[in-house]
Design an enzyme around this catalytic site. Sequence first.
Site, short mmCIF file in Angstrom:
data_model
loop_
_atom_site.label_atom_id
_atom_site.label_comp_id
_atom_site.label_asym_id
_atom_site.label_seq_id
_atom_site.Cartn_x
_atom_site.Cartn_y
_atom_site.Cartn_z
N LEU A 28 0.83 -1.20 0.00
CA LEU A 28 0.00 0.00 0.00
C LEU A 28 0.87 1.25 0.00
CD1 LEU A 28 -2.70 1.51 0.27
CD2 LEU A 28 -2.45 1.25 2.75
N HIS A 29 1.92 1.25 0.78
CA HIS A 29 2.84 2.39 0.84
C HIS A 29 3.40 2.70 -0.55
CE1 HIS A 29 6.07 5.06 1.93
NE2 HIS A 29 6.99 4.17 1.60
N ARG A 30 3.82 1.66 -1.27
CA ARG A 30 4.34 1.89 -2.62
C ARG A 30 3.26 2.45 -3.54
NH1 ARG A 30 7.50 -2.23 -0.86
NH2 ARG A 30 6.45 -4.06 -1.66
#
Length: 187
Positions: A28-30
């Site tokens: 999700l961060h990416r």
Amino acid sequence: MDHYIDLKLLPDPEFPATQLMSALVAKLHRGLHDLRRTDVGISFPEVEAVEHGLGTRLRLHGPAAALDSLLALSWLNGMRDHLHLSERAPIPAQVQWRCVSRVQVDSNPERARRRLIKRHGISEDEARQRIPDSAGKRSDLPYVTLRSNGSGHSFRLFIRHGPLLASPSPGSFGAYGLSAQASIPWF
């Protein structure tokens, strides 16, 4: 912030839920980093019901267009077999609000000693005297374990679900979907 999507981890005999949640948050961060939007927040609705960890449900919050844009990216590749993805839905009419934020805990005395040696030019023995192994801070907050793209080191991303609020507070979300100021709907 008018819609949400639930990502529910499925039971897996090979991987514990904490490991799958860490992998999901890393992906999700990416995705959030690539999208470069600041209007998508996250929460963990099961956090208060589980003894340790964040639970098995990650909730994305944001405008419908932002959530659709995020899902159009390929950030869920490799995770789809491990989760159930709900349809995008409007938030319920009656909700409370809360901030879900990152808490940085300096829990590694070895890293603190290296920093002390580098900044002040002291010996390793002197640094060890100033910062003993017992100096590491502890936190009871739930966390995910991530790997830094820059240094490659693993670290814990501690997550605090703040107190419930009667009304939303404005602000933006970072690339982890967390914010110390902006609130997400809590239901």
